[in-house]
Design an enzyme around this catalytic site. Structure first.
Site, PDB file in Angstrom:
ATOM      1  N   CYS A  57       0.812  -1.195   0.000  1.00 32.54           N
ATOM      2  CA  CYS A  57       0.000   0.000   0.000  1.00 32.54           C
ATOM      3  C   CYS A  57       0.857   1.260   0.000  1.00 32.54           C
ATOM      4  CB  CYS A  57      -0.962  -0.016   1.158  1.00 32.54           C
ATOM      5  SG  CYS A  57      -2.271   1.120   0.820  1.00 32.54           S
ATOM      6  N   ARG A  84      -4.279   5.469   3.394  1.00 29.85           N
ATOM      7  CA  ARG A  84      -4.469   4.604   2.229  1.00 29.85           C
ATOM      8  C   ARG A  84      -5.017   3.229   2.607  1.00 29.85           C
ATOM      9  NH1 ARG A  84      -1.308   6.438  -2.304  1.00 29.85           N
ATOM     10  NH2 ARG A  84      -1.167   4.302  -3.053  1.00 29.85           N
ATOM     11  N   TRP A  98      -1.035  -3.633   2.726  1.00 31.12           N
ATOM     12  CA  TRP A  98      -2.422  -4.094   2.603  1.00 31.12           C
ATOM     13  C   TRP A  98      -2.350  -5.480   1.996  1.00 31.12           C
ATOM     14  CZ3 TRP A  98      -5.719  -4.994  -1.747  1.00 31.12           C
ATOM     15  CH2 TRP A  98      -7.090  -5.070  -1.453  1.00 31.12           C
ATOM     16  N   ASN A 146       4.904  -2.488  -3.650  1.00 31.98           N
ATOM     17  CA  ASN A 146       3.471  -2.390  -3.931  1.00 31.98           C
ATOM     18  C   ASN A 146       3.208  -3.095  -5.250  1.00 31.98           C
ATOM     19  OD1 ASN A 146       2.975  -0.849  -1.680  1.00 31.98           O
ATOM     20  ND2 ASN A 146       2.882   1.094  -2.765  1.00 31.98           N
ATOM     21  N   GLY A 147       2.100  -3.816  -5.337  1.00 30.68           N
ATOM     22  CA  GLY A 147       1.773  -4.536  -6.565  1.00 30.68           C
ATOM     23  C   GLY A 147       1.661  -6.025  -6.307  1.00 30.68           C
ATOM     24  N   GLU A 202     -24.094   5.095  -5.073  1.00 28.29           N
ATOM     25  CA  GLU A 202     -22.970   5.678  -4.348  1.00 28.29           C
ATOM     26  C   GLU A 202     -23.273   5.775  -2.856  1.00 28.29           C
ATOM     27  OE1 GLU A 202     -19.415   7.591  -3.247  1.00 28.29           O
ATOM     28  OE2 GLU A 202     -19.997   6.165  -4.807  1.00 28.29           O
ATOM     29  N   LYS A 207     -21.165   4.071   0.210  1.00 29.08           N
ATOM     30  CA  LYS A 207     -20.615   4.814   1.341  1.00 29.08           C
ATOM     31  C   LYS A 207     -21.001   4.158   2.662  1.00 29.08           C
ATOM     32  CE  LYS A 207     -18.133   7.707  -0.497  1.00 29.08           C
ATOM     33  NZ  LYS A 207     -17.846   6.568  -1.359  1.00 29.08           N
ATOM     34  N   GLU A 223     -19.133   0.847   3.179  1.00 30.52           N
ATOM     35  CA  GLU A 223     -17.683   1.026   3.328  1.00 30.52           C
ATOM     36  C   GLU A 223     -17.290   1.372   4.749  1.00 30.52           C
ATOM     37  OE1 GLU A 223     -15.517   2.739  -0.612  1.00 30.52           O
ATOM     38  OE2 GLU A 223     -17.085   4.030   0.200  1.00 30.52           O
ATOM     39  N   HIS A 229     -39.824  -6.464  -9.053  1.00 27.38           N
ATOM     40  CA  HIS A 229     -39.265  -7.613  -9.762  1.00 27.38           C
ATOM     41  C   HIS A 229     -38.333  -8.431  -8.863  1.00 27.38           C
ATOM     42  CE1 HIS A 229     -41.070  -6.319 -13.482  1.00 27.38           C
ATOM     43  NE2 HIS A 229     -40.534  -5.119 -13.349  1.00 27.38           N
ATOM     44  N   LYS A 243      -6.953   3.014  -0.114  1.00 32.38           N
ATOM     45  CA  LYS A 243      -7.369   4.226  -0.811  1.00 32.38           C
ATOM     46  C   LYS A 243      -7.182   4.115  -2.312  1.00 32.38           C
ATOM     47  CE  LYS A 243      -8.615   8.592  -1.198  1.00 32.38           C
ATOM     48  NZ  LYS A 243     -10.037   8.945  -1.072  1.00 32.38           N
TER      49      LYS A 243
END
Length: 609
Positions: free
Chosen positions: A2, A27, A79, A105-106, A486, A490, A493, A509, A604
């Site tokens: 991260c 992040r 992370w 990172n990655g 959205e 929120k 999260e 439906h 992040k």
């Protein structure tokens, strides 16, 4: 992944690295670690020392030995991708001899294959991570320079990386490399910094160099040089960071999320400033690099983003269709990449990313360019990878956003789409009168946002009514549906309450089966031509004993509670209707005692697939 921080110079490195890690806590991460070139009596360097800890940076700080001094080092907040959050899996990772330390990172895609080969050669691994493979590859290289050792290792790596490497035999340098994950150099006075994010640098320098994919760098206390992974020289030039260190501070608020919600009136004013053209009832967007003839030739618009950026793109697509009359839609970039899409030369593609580094979006941009498409960017971070890769675009000027969940950047991104839709519309068939109407609506936004923010005490009281919900439904029609999506995101999260969003027309439906008193519904009810349709949906919910919180332009009799927001132009109303629901999510999470700025399991800027 991260966060990466590195330093080389004359100052004691450990406090600087810890400060940098604290700047990157926003992040999202689950462990942290640090490695330094430790000095010993009578010697320039006494080898590498490392300290690692599961949990927050404060846990790492508490574990640092009393004698942990040096003037060069690297550090990381992790992370988890490969292996659970543990001390052993935290970065930095070192080779068998303890001479090489790597932060990364990655994701290394062929890590399992490389691990098997190294294990067969007698290497013993101490972690479950893919990154440890890289440390051993570098440590086993016989190349005479650290640069070549790193280059040799990267030749056999498949995947994404942003790395920083420290070596006990080369105490005067740090080598870094980038492929798909950001690496930024900070240029100081006889000292150099490296990070994955300028947030860790701005308290020390605003002069930065951003590496491109396939680029490496060597930093020394008084110098840096950049080159490709093949060894060719490159000429990366410093730029000045737009924001100062104070922009990353909490500014008297209890959380970054609260600060960033409260900044939205000023942020929207920034994205509008200098762009409105009253003479022709349009806007100036010089960074598009799209002349009127090219704009008129567009037959379709495809918007690509992930998460919140995808939802902003959905609203943007509706605006472009309504104002410019160009068929438009939004799609998750992560899905677009893998479905072998037909790339049409008459389609304008728009990549949306707050950080400008979101890997799925960046990879989609690169694939589109390879196929000859025109791609624009709508991003917040100046000079970010997507901003550099696209043919033009619009900066949203939201300012630094530190909380993991996006609020002000979402709002500014939607406003930026409003500007783009107006620009394209006025080039095509949107009348002067409608152009003037939209401009007047845009100008009203900052004041109306401030009005909504003044409703916070009311929203806080409502949040107490809904904080005990185990699940919530969010509904809206057409313009209201992306707002519902959205708002649902929120809430889940930061509060961890399960939430779903549906078009209001889809309730009958299937989703009506979920409605009961314990399942509240949030309804987006703008005062437009679908008002009666939305009221009918609320009738269906009330007939099944469901609780309703409405966000509307007037009090709704069928709702248990209504948050009344100011009315703007129909096309711009979604910008305003999402803001009270940011406050609702915030206060629900606050009432539940959640770690609002660092929600569990999230990061992040997602620079891995």
């Amino acid at each position: 992944m991260c966060g990466i921080v590195g330093y080389i110079g004359k100052r004691d490195v450990a406090p600087l690295l810890l400060e940098g890690l604290q700047r990157l806590e926003y992040r999202g991460y689950d462990s942290a670690g640090i490695a330094i070139h430790a000095k010993s009596a009578g010697k320039a360097a006494g080898g590498l020392k490392t300290a690692k800890a599961k949990g927050r940076v404060r846990e790492l700080e508490s574990r640092l030995p009393k004698r942990f001094a040096g003037t060069a080092g690297i550090a990381h907040t992790r992370w988890a991708t490969h292996g659970a959050p543990t001390d052993e899996n935290a970065h930095p990772h070192v080779d068998t001899e303890g001479k090489v330390a790597v932060v990364h990172n990655g994701i290394i895609d062929n890590a399992d294959e490389l691990r098997a080969k190294l294990t067969a050669d007698g290497v013993e691994f101490v972690s479950e991570t893919d990154t440890e493979v890289l440390a051993h590859l570098i440590g086993r290289s016989q190349a005479p320079t650290l640069e070549e050792q790193v280059r040799e290792a990267l030749r056999v790596i498949e995947g994404t990386y942003g790395i920083a490497v420290l070596h006990a035999d080369f105490p005067e340098r740090i080598v870094v490399a980038r492929n798909g994950s950001p690496v930024v150099l900070g240029i100081g006075e006889k000292e150099m910094f490296v990070s994955s994010d300028v947030a860790a640098l701005v308290s020390h320098t605003r002069q930065v160099v951003t590496l491109d994919d396939g680029e490496m760098a060597t930093i020394k206390a008084d110098d840096y040089r950049t080159y490709t992974t093949e060894g060719s020289h490159t000429s990366a030039q410093p730029t000045t960071v737009e924001w100062e260190a104070e922009s990353y501070d909490m500014g008297g608020h209890d959380t970054y999320m609260h600060k960033e919600i409260s900044e939205q009136a000023d942020a929207v004013d920034r994205v509008l400033r200098g762009r409105i053209d009253d003479r022709f009832s349009t806007v100036h967007l010089g960074g598009l690099n799209l002349d009127p003839r090219e704009a008129r030739a567009i037959r379709r618009v495809k918007i690509l983003g992930c998460g919140t950026s995808y939802h902003a793109g959905q609203i943007g697509a509706q605006m472009i269709e309504e104002l410019a009359r160009i068929p438009s839609d939004a799609e998750p970039a992560s899905e677009f990449r893998y479905r072998n899409p037909v790339v049409d030369p008459d389609t304008l593609y728009i990549a949306v990313s707050q950080s400008g580094e979101t890997y799925d979006v960046l990879a989609a941009v690169q694939e589109l360019k390879r196929k000859g498409a025109r791609v624009l960017g709508v991003v917040n971070v100046v000079g970010s990878a997507i901003a550099r890769e696209t043919h033009g675009g619009v900066y949203v000027h939201a300012g630094p956003e530190v909380c993991v969940v996006s609020t002000k950047c979402f709002t500014n991104t939607v406003v930026a789409f409003g500007l783009l839709a107006l620009h394209l519309g006025r080039i095509r068939d949107l009348s002067v009168a409608d152009g003037k109407r939209i401009i007047e609506g845009l100008r009203r936004l900052p004041g109306q946002i401030q009005e909504i923010l003044e409703l916070e005490d009311e929203v806080k009281q409502l949040a107490a009514e809904y904080a005990d919900a185990r699940s919530m439904m969010f509904i809206g029609r057409v313009r209201g549906y992306p707002v519902a999506r959205e708002a649902s995101l929120k809430l889940k999260e930061i509060s961890y309450i399960h939430a779903e969003a549906y078009p209001a027309s889809e309730l009958k439906h299937g989703p009506l089966a979920l409605i009961e008193p314990a399942m509240p519904t949030v309804a987006i009810v703008p005062d437009d031509d679908l008002l009666e349709k939305n009221r009918a949906a609320m009738e269906e919910i009330k007939a099944r004993s469901g609780r309703i919180l409405a966000v509307a332009h007037q009090k709704q009799d069928k709702a248990d509670h209504t948050i009344v927001v100011p009315k703007n132009e129909n096309e711009l109303d979604p910008i305003l209707m999402g803001i009270p629901l940011q406050l609702l999510a915030y206060h629900v999470a606050l009432a539940m005692g959640r770690d609002i700025d660092k929600p569990r399991n999230l990061a992040k800027s997602v620079t891995v697939e």
